[in-house]
Design a protein around this motif. Sequence first.
Motif, PDB file in Angstrom:
ATOM      1  N   VAL A 130      51.031  -1.186   7.032  1.00  0.00           N
ATOM      2  CA  VAL A 130      51.089   0.042   7.827  1.00  0.00           C
ATOM      3  C   VAL A 130      50.021  -0.088   8.909  1.00  0.00           C
ATOM      4  CG1 VAL A 130      50.722   2.533   7.825  1.00  0.00           C
ATOM      5  CG2 VAL A 130      51.910   1.450   5.902  1.00  0.00           C
ATOM      6  N   PHE A 131      50.451  -0.162  10.158  1.00  0.00           N
ATOM      7  CA  PHE A 131      49.507  -0.228  11.265  1.00  0.00           C
ATOM      8  C   PHE A 131      49.121   1.196  11.668  1.00  0.00           C
ATOM      9  CE2 PHE A 131      51.829  -4.239  11.627  1.00  0.00           C
ATOM     10  CZ  PHE A 131      50.773  -5.135  11.686  1.00  0.00           C
ATOM     11  N   ALA A 132      47.828   1.447  11.742  1.00  0.00           N
ATOM     12  CA  ALA A 132      47.357   2.779  12.117  1.00  0.00           C
ATOM     13  C   ALA A 132      47.359   2.933  13.633  1.00  0.00           C
ATOM     14  CB  ALA A 132      45.944   2.995  11.582  1.00  0.00           C
ATOM     15  N   GLN A 133      47.655   4.142  14.097  1.00  0.00           N
ATOM     16  CA  GLN A 133      47.616   4.426  15.535  1.00  0.00           C
ATOM     17  C   GLN A 133      46.541   5.469  15.804  1.00  0.00           C
ATOM     18  OE1 GLN A 133      51.419   5.342  17.267  1.00  0.00           O
ATOM     19  NE2 GLN A 133      52.443   3.571  16.352  1.00  0.00           N
ATOM     20  N   ALA A 134      45.867   5.344  16.928  1.00  0.00           N
ATOM     21  CA  ALA A 134      44.825   6.304  17.297  1.00  0.00           C
ATOM     22  C   ALA A 134      45.453   7.673  17.570  1.00  0.00           C
ATOM     23  CB  ALA A 134      44.087   5.819  18.542  1.00  0.00           C
ATOM     24  N   GLY A 135      44.754   8.724  17.167  1.00  0.00           N
ATOM     25  CA  GLY A 135      45.212  10.076  17.479  1.00  0.00           C
ATOM     26  C   GLY A 135      46.228  10.654  16.517  1.00  0.00           C
ATOM     27  N   VAL A 136      46.531   9.905  15.469  1.00  0.00           N
ATOM     28  CA  VAL A 136      47.551  10.368  14.517  1.00  0.00           C
ATOM     29  C   VAL A 136      47.010  11.568  13.714  1.00  0.00           C
ATOM     30  CG1 VAL A 136      48.525   9.661  12.278  1.00  0.00           C
ATOM     31  CG2 VAL A 136      48.969   8.314  14.335  1.00  0.00           C
ATOM     32  N   PRO A 137      47.861  12.561  13.418  1.00  0.00           N
ATOM     33  CA  PRO A 137      47.436  13.770  12.704  1.00  0.00           C
ATOM     34  C   PRO A 137      46.755  13.471  11.376  1.00  0.00           C
ATOM     35  CG  PRO A 137      49.669  14.044  13.495  1.00  0.00           C
ATOM     36  CD  PRO A 137      49.283  12.627  13.782  1.00  0.00           C
ATOM     37  N   ARG A 138      45.868  14.395  11.001  1.00  0.00           N
ATOM     38  CA  ARG A 138      45.151  14.250   9.738  1.00  0.00           C
ATOM     39  C   ARG A 138      45.542  15.320   8.736  1.00  0.00           C
ATOM     40  NH1 ARG A 138      39.844  14.429  13.025  1.00  0.00           N
ATOM     41  NH2 ARG A 138      41.152  16.108  13.818  1.00  0.00           N
ATOM     42  N   ASP A 139      46.384  16.247   9.149  1.00  0.00           N
ATOM     43  CA  ASP A 139      46.841  17.287   8.221  1.00  0.00           C
ATOM     44  C   ASP A 139      48.133  17.892   8.759  1.00  0.00           C
ATOM     45  OD1 ASP A 139      46.335  19.304  10.168  1.00  0.00           O
ATOM     46  OD2 ASP A 139      44.223  19.341   9.569  1.00  0.00           O
ATOM     47  N   PRO A 140      48.811  18.704   7.941  1.00  0.00           N
ATOM     48  CA  PRO A 140      50.092  19.278   8.361  1.00  0.00           C
ATOM     49  C   PRO A 140      49.995  20.131   9.621  1.00  0.00           C
ATOM     50  CG  PRO A 140      49.846  19.450   5.986  1.00  0.00           C
ATOM     51  CD  PRO A 140      48.532  18.964   6.517  1.00  0.00           C
ATOM     52  N   PHE A 141      48.858  20.759   9.842  1.00  0.00           N
ATOM     53  CA  PHE A 141      48.718  21.578  11.049  1.00  0.00           C
ATOM     54  C   PHE A 141      48.791  20.703  12.297  1.00  0.00           C
ATOM     55  CE2 PHE A 141      47.070  24.148   7.649  1.00  0.00           C
ATOM     56  CZ  PHE A 141      47.426  25.453   7.975  1.00  0.00           C
ATOM     57  N   GLU A 142      48.127  19.585  12.246  1.00  0.00           N
ATOM     58  CA  GLU A 142      48.183  18.677  13.401  1.00  0.00           C
ATOM     59  C   GLU A 142      49.566  18.048  13.574  1.00  0.00           C
ATOM     60  OE1 GLU A 142      43.411  17.495  13.606  1.00  0.00           O
ATOM     61  OE2 GLU A 142      44.870  15.954  13.034  1.00  0.00           O
ATOM     62  N   LYS A 143      50.231  17.788  12.471  1.00  0.00           N
ATOM     63  CA  LYS A 143      51.609  17.257  12.592  1.00  0.00           C
ATOM     64  C   LYS A 143      52.496  18.260  13.321  1.00  0.00           C
ATOM     65  CE  LYS A 143      51.579  14.975   8.077  1.00  0.00           C
ATOM     66  NZ  LYS A 143      52.292  14.928   6.792  1.00  0.00           N
ATOM     67  N   ILE A 144      52.358  19.524  12.949  1.00  0.00           N
ATOM     68  CA  ILE A 144      53.188  20.548  13.591  1.00  0.00           C
ATOM     69  C   ILE A 144      52.821  20.703  15.064  1.00  0.00           C
ATOM     70  CG2 ILE A 144      53.556  23.056  13.664  1.00  0.00           C
ATOM     71  CD1 ILE A 144      53.822  22.935  10.612  1.00  0.00           C
ATOM     72  N   ALA A 145      51.554  20.583  15.362  1.00  0.00           N
ATOM     73  CA  ALA A 145      51.141  20.638  16.771  1.00  0.00           C
ATOM     74  C   ALA A 145      51.815  19.521  17.567  1.00  0.00           C
ATOM     75  CB  ALA A 145      49.617  20.521  16.873  1.00  0.00           C
ATOM     76  N   ASP A 146      51.878  18.355  16.979  1.00  0.00           N
ATOM     77  CA  ASP A 146      52.521  17.234  17.675  1.00  0.00           C
ATOM     78  C   ASP A 146      54.024  17.463  17.822  1.00  0.00           C
ATOM     79  OD1 ASP A 146      50.018  16.156  17.738  1.00  0.00           O
ATOM     80  OD2 ASP A 146      50.508  14.328  16.611  1.00  0.00           O
ATOM     81  N   ALA A 147      54.633  17.940  16.747  1.00  0.00           N
ATOM     82  CA  ALA A 147      56.065  18.222  16.819  1.00  0.00           C
ATOM     83  C   ALA A 147      56.360  19.251  17.911  1.00  0.00           C
ATOM     84  CB  ALA A 147      56.570  18.714  15.462  1.00  0.00           C
ATOM     85  N   ALA A 148      55.464  20.213  18.028  1.00  0.00           N
ATOM     86  CA  ALA A 148      55.678  21.261  19.039  1.00  0.00           C
ATOM     87  C   ALA A 148      55.678  20.682  20.450  1.00  0.00           C
ATOM     88  CB  ALA A 148      54.617  22.345  18.891  1.00  0.00           C
ATOM     89  N   GLN A 149      54.943  19.580  20.646  1.00  0.00           N
ATOM     90  CA  GLN A 149      54.966  18.905  21.947  1.00  0.00           C
ATOM     91  C   GLN A 149      56.372  18.407  22.278  1.00  0.00           C
ATOM     92  OE1 GLN A 149      52.364  18.195  24.280  1.00  0.00           O
ATOM     93  NE2 GLN A 149      51.495  19.896  23.135  1.00  0.00           N
ATOM     94  N   VAL A 150      57.045  17.903  21.286  1.00  0.00           N
ATOM     95  CA  VAL A 150      58.402  17.389  21.502  1.00  0.00           C
ATOM     96  C   VAL A 150      59.314  18.536  21.923  1.00  0.00           C
ATOM     97  CG1 VAL A 150      60.363  16.216  20.418  1.00  0.00           C
ATOM     98  CG2 VAL A 150      58.007  15.569  19.804  1.00  0.00           C
ATOM     99  N   HIS A 151      59.144  19.668  21.274  1.00  0.00           N
ATOM    100  CA  HIS A 151      59.958  20.828  21.641  1.00  0.00           C
ATOM    101  C   HIS A 151      59.587  21.338  23.032  1.00  0.00           C
ATOM    102  CE1 HIS A 151      62.476  24.283  21.322  1.00  0.00           C
ATOM    103  NE2 HIS A 151      61.478  25.143  21.252  1.00  0.00           N
ATOM    104  N   ARG A 152      58.294  21.308  23.331  1.00  0.00           N
ATOM    105  CA  ARG A 152      57.838  21.803  24.633  1.00  0.00           C
ATOM    106  C   ARG A 152      58.545  21.089  25.778  1.00  0.00           C
ATOM    107  NH1 ARG A 152      52.556  23.915  26.436  1.00  0.00           N
ATOM    108  NH2 ARG A 152      52.081  23.863  24.207  1.00  0.00           N
ATOM    109  N   TYR A 153      58.772  19.797  25.644  1.00  0.00           N
ATOM    110  CA  TYR A 153      59.327  19.028  26.763  1.00  0.00           C
ATOM    111  C   TYR A 153      60.839  18.815  26.687  1.00  0.00           C
ATOM    112  CZ  TYR A 153      54.492  18.506  27.923  1.00  0.00           C
ATOM    113  OH  TYR A 153      53.199  18.799  28.257  1.00  0.00           O
ATOM    114  N   THR A 154      61.418  19.026  25.511  1.00  0.00           N
ATOM    115  CA  THR A 154      62.872  18.858  25.411  1.00  0.00           C
ATOM    116  C   THR A 154      63.591  20.204  25.281  1.00  0.00           C
ATOM    117  OG1 THR A 154      62.829  18.711  22.997  1.00  0.00           O
ATOM    118  CG2 THR A 154      62.579  16.644  24.231  1.00  0.00           C
ATOM    119  N   GLY A 155      62.924  21.184  24.706  1.00  0.00           N
ATOM    120  CA  GLY A 155      63.524  22.515  24.592  1.00  0.00           C
ATOM    121  C   GLY A 155      64.574  22.646  23.506  1.00  0.00           C
ATOM    122  N   VAL A 156      64.842  21.585  22.764  1.00  0.00           N
ATOM    123  CA  VAL A 156      65.928  21.645  21.774  1.00  0.00           C
ATOM    124  C   VAL A 156      65.473  21.196  20.388  1.00  0.00           C
ATOM    125  CG1 VAL A 156      67.745  21.384  23.498  1.00  0.00           C
ATOM    126  CG2 VAL A 156      66.755  19.342  22.418  1.00  0.00           C
ATOM    127  N   ALA A 157      64.165  21.206  20.153  1.00  0.00           N
ATOM    128  CA  ALA A 157      63.656  20.715  18.863  1.00  0.00           C
ATOM    129  C   ALA A 157      62.748  21.766  18.228  1.00  0.00           C
ATOM    130  CB  ALA A 157      62.918  19.388  19.058  1.00  0.00           C
TER     131      ALA A 157
END
Lengths: 391, 391, 391, 391
Positions: C35-62
């Motif tokens: 498993v290769f680690a990436q910088a900036g990856v979430p450390r808890d469910p709150f951060e995961k949701i924040a990242d997911a919200a970015q996808v919705h922000r720019y696509t409008g359908v997620a």
Amino acid sequence: MVGTDQIAAAQAALQQQTIELPSWAFGNSGTRFKVFAQAGVPRDPFEKIADAAQVHRYTGVAPRVSLHIPWDLVDDFGALARHAEDQGVRIGMINSNVFQDDDFMLGSLAHPDPRVRAKAVDHHKQCIDVMRATGSKDLKIWLSDGLNYPGQDSIRARQDRIAEALAEIYAALDDDQHLVLEYKFFEPAFYVTDVPDWGTSLLHVMALGDRAKVVLDTGHHAPGTNIEFVVAQLLRQGRLGAFDFNSRFYADDDLMVGAADPFQLFRIMHEIVSAGAHAPDSGVNFMLDQCHNIEPKIPAQIRSVMNVQEATAKALLVDAEALAAAQRGGDVLGAHAVLMDAYDTDVRPLVAQVREQMGLEPNPVAAYAASGYAEKIVSERVGGAQAGWGA
Amino acid sequence: MVGTDQIAAAQAALQQQTIELPSWAFGNSGTRFKVFAQAGVPRDPFEKIADAAQVHRYTGVAPRVSLHIPWDLVDDFGALARHAEDQGVRIGMINSNVFQDDDFMLGSLAHPDPRVRAKAVDHHKQCIDVMRATGSKDLKIWLSDGLNYPGQDSIRARQDRIAEALAEIYAALDDDQHLVLEYKFFEPAFYVTDVPDWGTSLLHVMALGDRAKVVLDTGHHAPGTNIEFVVAQLLRQGRLGAFDFNSRFYADDDLMVGAADPFQLFRIMHEIVSAGAHAPDSGVNFMLDQCHNIEPKIPAQIRSVMNVQEATAKALLVDAEALAAAQRGGDVLGAHAVLMDAYDTDVRPLVAQVREQMGLEPNPVAAYAASGYAEKIVSERVGGAQAGWGA
Amino acid sequence: MVGTDQIAAAQAALQQQTIELPSWAFGNSGTRFKVFAQAGVPRDPFEKIADAAQVHRYTGVAPRVSLHIPWDLVDDFGALARHAEDQGVRIGMINSNVFQDDDFMLGSLAHPDPRVRAKAVDHHKQCIDVMRATGSKDLKIWLSDGLNYPGQDSIRARQDRIAEALAEIYAALDDDQHLVLEYKFFEPAFYVTDVPDWGTSLLHVMALGDRAKVVLDTGHHAPGTNIEFVVAQLLRQGRLGAFDFNSRFYADDDLMVGAADPFQLFRIMHEIVSAGAHAPDSGVNFMLDQCHNIEPKIPAQIRSVMNVQEATAKALLVDAEALAAAQRGGDVLGAHAVLMDAYDTDVRPLVAQVREQMGLEPNPVAAYAASGYAEKIVSERVGGAQAGWGA
Amino acid sequence: MVGTDQIAAAQAALQQQTIELPSWAFGNSGTRFKVFAQAGVPRDPFEKIADAAQVHRYTGVAPRVSLHIPWDLVDDFGALARHAEDQGVRIGMINSNVFQDDDFMLGSLAHPDPRVRAKAVDHHKQCIDVMRATGSKDLKIWLSDGLNYPGQDSIRARQDRIAEALAEIYAALDDDQHLVLEYKFFEPAFYVTDVPDWGTSLLHVMALGDRAKVVLDTGHHAPGTNIEFVVAQLLRQGRLGAFDFNSRFYADDDLMVGAADPFQLFRIMHEIVSAGAHAPDSGVNFMLDQCHNIEPKIPAQIRSVMNVQEATAKALLVDAEALAAAQRGGDVLGAHAVLMDAYDTDVRPLVAQVREQMGLEPNPVAAYAASGYAEKIVSERVGGAQAGWGA
């Protein structure tokens, strides 16, 4: 974005590209369960060539016809070659057939019996004579040799026999003639295929000499094989001699090229274009090798030629500089996006323009349909035996 | 270790086991590339039954012959049934054929044209008449219906048409007749097969009624499919109606059962034996469905029957109690070892003894070879047209 | 040609379409090798949701995010749900996990030991509690249960145990909650997977009741399986409950949807659109289920959403009337050409327009890149343990 | 029938046969979903060698242990080699690892960045130092290099980079050291694997020189590949350097050899025995390369060694003369029967006798179980970190 220079260069390349047609695609074909006959199908090699010429007439890039011996045996091959020229095409590769004589039930060049091997070698010498008579410079060999049951014969001894027989055939070639050896994962044999993969084919042609190369057929690989990788490997060795287009979902389905996985076809053409192997002087003979079991044959060949053109056009539109930069920088998504940009482009207008530049109708399918040729052959080709895989 | 009681029980079970033979295995068969003819091959259904009876004569466990309509059409089916009885066998399942008439090029029960669907339904009614005339109680349906190209027809509409047509056929059955529906992953269609998997077949037969069940053919699955799992599923649903034995390396090779993967055959028989489905009253009809393209047909059928017997014998030798105990205890290696102990046993002496108990020669292959039958049919069956997939 | 009405209708449909995102796609993932680690990856469910919200922000359908329990366990699920709303998204399906506790080494719902099965059932009850706390209405079950070695356990007994455990879980659901059961051909078990195919999943959910449906994951099939056929079958039974998008070349690669075979994705969406199952009220939950092992995760999710949109757009452009006419007439090439016309269209401008209609930037990838979010999370998310499959 | 001479010769050959064990098989392993820990698992290379020595103690034919660098890095390799000798075994091949350092996310020898390639080459030089320190003569290279997405990097440029890097590594070898290059169809990369097939591996080693050969791993092929054919090809070229045993149902499952398809293992050993490649001086290093994810590791290795022995024993019992005669005569069924006669034989007594001839217990599994070693390591190995793929 793609600039006008790149578009012009792509169009110039598309005008130069040629795709060889197989005479047998115009005859009836089928599965082991049934060969369905179609009205108007050719009854002899002359009619097959006439049909192939129709494909060239409307696409402008299909000027050669491969023959299959003995299916295309005629008394006077000079007359057949002249007939082709009269139709605006010429004879391409000569394909041998060592899988339909009763003697070849257990193999041809790999057969345990030296008498049968000699017969199979002789057939290839006959094919070389046809090459001389037609001006063809390429002998194409596909062996159906293999085993159905474990133990049936020695896997290794069969390789030795094939190597020996190929050497004899190669020695019979004129100095300006070439030999290409096809490989196929399975079918018609079930347990062992004697030339099943590119590695085996490559070892045999390397042992023969510089005028021997490998044929890659897109339908002849194990499930999941990366075909563009194989293309790259064979080009890297300078041993890609010919390319058989078709497409498949499961086995060697021989469907129209690009019908099953157009993205794969694009990736293959990207590999070819990246190496400059689409150019007429690359030494790679691109051809169709398909069966039209349930669809009309001439329009299916036209569609197939168009599919190759469109995939090539997309490959020519790849922004090679941007791609290389992203690849060097380890930008996985960026590099992928450059490739997809070209693939997602609708190149049909660009290719239609190429046709107009060549003095052709922009829509070959419509132009052929409007010509009345289909109706004409149905009404005229009455009586006689339709050509097929066995005739 | 296996006790004498278990051996005796295994031998009793093996005496009860029966394997149905397909009439078409005695005719010529091949691939799309070539059908090689063999000397002595039957020229009509009577001769096919005579050959099948030879297999029963030397194995003692192959008392039924499946017919294929129209390949086995005769004027007087009563005479054919009596001929079978004279030879010591009887007529088994009746197989329909809706893949060789020109009308069926684009499908039969799934065809877009209602006229063609009606014709396909009528053919099945004709098969039901043959069942009445021969005393057969089982109609076996395999549909070659499918699509070669995306877009060619509506995947979903075809399911609806098949459901409707099957209902009409099912309604035409007598109350003591059954219908079994086969599925097949691919071939002869390339893109879609309309009944491609056990799930589809099961949904159709569940919609029909209790007298409809699924046919499992060992060669009709995607690469890597766990067939014993499917066996377990269908038995759990009470819907395994018939079982077609053969073996494969790549596609639907139709090789002799057990020739490609004898361990898989053993695992399948273990699943069957575990559920008691090998018993004569289980309602599962076990048969061979094979093509002998390059090997002599009667000995190949004998060998195949023996392979099924040996796999069954090994399954009967599994120490079920030890296996269950190891499984309950989560002893992965121990449970596996119990299964392998049975598989690694050489059961040929045990099965030879079963034959002697039944008054037969212990070695059926040698006994047939010594009988002179092979030489007799070669010399006698001169003239006429040999039976094959198209005749 | 496609008329303006059809384009407008397609755009309206695309505005309605929604695609659920998996929280785990934003954590680190990999293969068994690394498993290769990436910088900036979430450390808890709150951060995961924040990242997911970015996808919705720019696509409008997620607008929804699936959770995976226990990976997304938090003390206060109400707070997590409110956090999601603050970010403009909401909690979607709840996914159970019965494959990472040491007790589940030999299975969960199918385990031979009743204690382990009870523990696995209890975990699902805990998931139902999470559903109540978050307002989620869907419990998604994927079982890794299976066997590595022949004989290891009883194939059939395991089905019975799964059926019994699922019934207990289903009974624990509230009346407005649903259960969806995923199937998978292989991995992580090698010899048997206990829910390996759509047939098995369907039988289990049919036994449960109307609120149980099947999950189709595009990567969970045998090589060569026709996935659009399975889609059609499940829709025909009214049992397609959810759809996991991703793509694959060989196994369950979990690559970005549309990256490996965009034509297959189009064919699938054509089947879905033909049945109206893309509509928001169809009851089918479309989501991504992917791993971004070597590419940045947020842009990869954005690209994946775009790929689904583009495939849907092409499916919406199919000339349904012309297609049906060609299909009815048995015009193989014509029907295929109608489908390909839609596929060959460059729909990127059409989809960009949809975004503008929704008040978004036309190019989501560029807009996200320009936002600085990627740089922000790399600099801010220092310390703590990055989320991954095991955390 | 098999004569006593042939049995004696088989037993003599079985006494000479050796099978190398992998140190990593004794550590914990798993899938991308979960690594389940087992009690008593080694915590360092010394303990791994102690466990491997147990396998040799009870089978007598497993005298060497492969190391994996950096997993088996120790301060004093001389001490490790002496420890091995004390345990009755010695160090075998040295396996490099260029897939777990973060720098290798996008490749090692094929990486676009020259700095990363140099680092990967340096790692191999470190491995050569370990060879010198331990007396090992063989460097084994498996590259996980590949691509996940089309366009990600240049397929062809990566071949060139690999060729260049391998040449540098080969040049660093001492004159009596060898290099073997493994190929693998897929995993961990999904779209392209840079050394995916025997053809690619063979071309690279042919370019290097006589001391470079190919490694064949039985789990590293496309579905349906005939592995015994590949064995025959590599032996025919004199380039089969090493053989990794394991077994698979779907992907690279790394199950115990012979567990999934014992008949395939027999066919492979038949090809090896036919060429005399099982002899100690054949230059082919036979080893196990397996993961024991859910079964105890030492007994699983013992069972695996036994499986190889039994398959070899059956191959040694083939009546080569009768087989060749049937093959020459085109007797398909007869030749197949000769092979099957050997396979169907229960060779367990014969192999047990070999053990007694070597002064060992006839049943290694029982002898190991009775030894108390399993209980001893569980109680003694408390504290420390268990070895696994990442440690």
